[in-house]
Design an enzyme around this catalytic site. Structure first.
Site, PDB file in Angstrom:
ATOM      1  N   GLU A 198      33.312  46.109  33.826  1.00 21.63           N
ATOM      2  CA  GLU A 198      33.618  46.952  32.678  1.00 21.63           C
ATOM      3  C   GLU A 198      34.993  47.570  32.942  1.00 21.63           C
ATOM      4  O   GLU A 198      35.142  48.383  33.859  1.00 21.63           O
ATOM      5  CB  GLU A 198      32.524  48.016  32.569  1.00 21.63           C
ATOM      6  N   CYS A 231      38.670  38.478  33.590  1.00 23.48           N
ATOM      7  CA  CYS A 231      37.938  39.160  32.524  1.00 23.48           C
ATOM      8  C   CYS A 231      38.311  40.648  32.471  1.00 23.48           C
ATOM      9  O   CYS A 231      39.418  40.962  32.049  1.00 23.48           O
ATOM     10  CB  CYS A 231      36.440  38.914  32.715  1.00 23.48           C
ATOM     11  N   HIS A 246      35.271  33.273  34.133  1.00 20.18           N
ATOM     12  CA  HIS A 246      34.792  33.626  35.481  1.00 20.18           C
ATOM     13  C   HIS A 246      34.693  32.410  36.412  1.00 20.18           C
ATOM     14  O   HIS A 246      33.589  31.861  36.579  1.00 20.18           O
ATOM     15  CB  HIS A 246      33.399  34.254  35.366  1.00 20.18           C
ATOM     16  N   ARG A 279      31.211  38.160  27.409  1.00 16.71           N
ATOM     17  CA  ARG A 279      31.814  39.264  26.629  1.00 16.71           C
ATOM     18  C   ARG A 279      33.318  39.331  26.926  1.00 16.71           C
ATOM     19  O   ARG A 279      33.876  40.387  27.240  1.00 16.71           O
ATOM     20  CB  ARG A 279      31.131  40.594  26.950  1.00 16.71           C
ATOM     21  N   GLU A 282      34.424  32.371  39.457  1.00 17.71           N
ATOM     22  CA  GLU A 282      33.530  32.672  40.589  1.00 17.71           C
ATOM     23  C   GLU A 282      32.076  32.319  40.278  1.00 17.71           C
ATOM     24  O   GLU A 282      31.233  32.343  41.179  1.00 17.71           O
ATOM     25  CB  GLU A 282      33.659  34.156  40.983  1.00 17.71           C
TER      26      GLU A 282
HETATM   27  N1  GLN Z   1      33.726  43.283  28.054  1.00 21.22           N
HETATM   28  C1  GLN Z   1      34.252  43.729  29.323  1.00 21.22           C
HETATM   29  C2  GLN Z   1      35.400  44.736  29.110  1.00 21.22           C
HETATM   30  O1  GLN Z   1      35.899  44.824  28.029  1.00 21.22           O
HETATM   31  C3  GLN Z   1      34.736  42.585  30.158  1.00 21.22           C
HETATM   32  C4  GLN Z   1      33.595  41.634  30.436  1.00 21.22           C
HETATM   33  C5  GLN Z   1      33.657  40.964  31.777  1.00 21.22           C
HETATM   34  O2  GLN Z   1      34.430  41.359  32.659  1.00 21.22           O
HETATM   35  N2  GLN Z   1      32.786  40.004  31.964  1.00 21.22           N
HETATM   36  O3  GLN Z   1      35.776  45.416  30.023  1.00 21.22           O
END
Ligand code: GLN
Length: 193
Positions: free
Chosen positions: A49, A80, A172, A137, A174
């Site tokens: 996050e 991400c 990702h 996401r 990983e």
């Molecule tokens: N949705 C997350 C964000 O906005 C990122 C998602 C992820 O790292 N898998 O921070």
């Protein structure tokens, strides 16, 4: 010299990154404190996050350590949430970021119906066929400028970018068994040590 690859371990899927790098010729280490960050030759900012990771970075003084590491020329790879934190612009959002890359990102860009998905991506600079890419996401990049170079797109959206010693993936690597992107990043690190 075996490079130390710091995996930022404040929040998110750092354990999977540690595991992924353990198969390669490097020393992956979880890093939380500024001095741990500065003891590395390369740094990975994991998925998770981005607002939480950003707040924890500031709280523990890791923000300044990452900036110093960057100024020393050490490669940094964000996946991400990590990509979001590397971006100069986050659409409609003033959350804290490192702001190192000439990219604008849109968070949660793929929308609800496709919260998570996997696809095969052709990536510039990665040989031997497409790479399976898992999106969760995920953000994508809406704009690149300056020195930032697009390495991969998915349905016309930019999902992997390099800017000199900075690398960003919306997906990702990983979470699959393919280690080509980790090896690509490791080559960036080895080229400067
Ligand atoms: N949705 C997350 C964000 O906005 C990122 C998602 C992820 O790292 N898998 O921070």
């Amino acid at each position: 010299m075996t490079p130390r690859i710091g995996i930022l371990a404040l929040q998110g899927d750092f354990a999977e990154h540690l595991q992924a790098f353990s198969a390669l010729d490097c020393q992956p280490v979880p890093v939380k404190r500024p001095e741990e960050v500065l003891s590395c030759q390369g740094l990975v900012i994991p998925g998770g996050e981005s607002t939480t990771i950003g707040k924890l970075c500031q709280r523990f003084g890791v923000d300044e350590a990452i900036m110093q590491l960057h100024q020393r020329g050490a490669p940094i790879w964000g996946t991400c949430a990590g990509m979001i934190l590397l971006a100069k612009e986050i659409e409609g959002n003033d959350q804290w970021r490192l702001g190192l890359m000439d990219i604008a990102v849109r968070r949660n860009a793929f929308g609800r119906q496709v919260d998570s998905f996997a696809t095969d991506l052709a990536i510039a600079g990665i040989a031997d066929g497409p790479v399976r890419a898992v999106f969760i996401r995920a953000p994508y990049v809406t704009r690149v400028w300056g020195e930032a170079e697009t390495l991969a797109t998915f349905e016309d959206n930019i999902v992997m970018v390099r800017q000199d010693k900075l690398l960003a993936t919306a997906f990702h690597p990983e979470l699959t068994d393919d280690r080509r992107i980790q090896q690509y990043f490791l080559n960036m690190v080895c080229s400067i040590i």
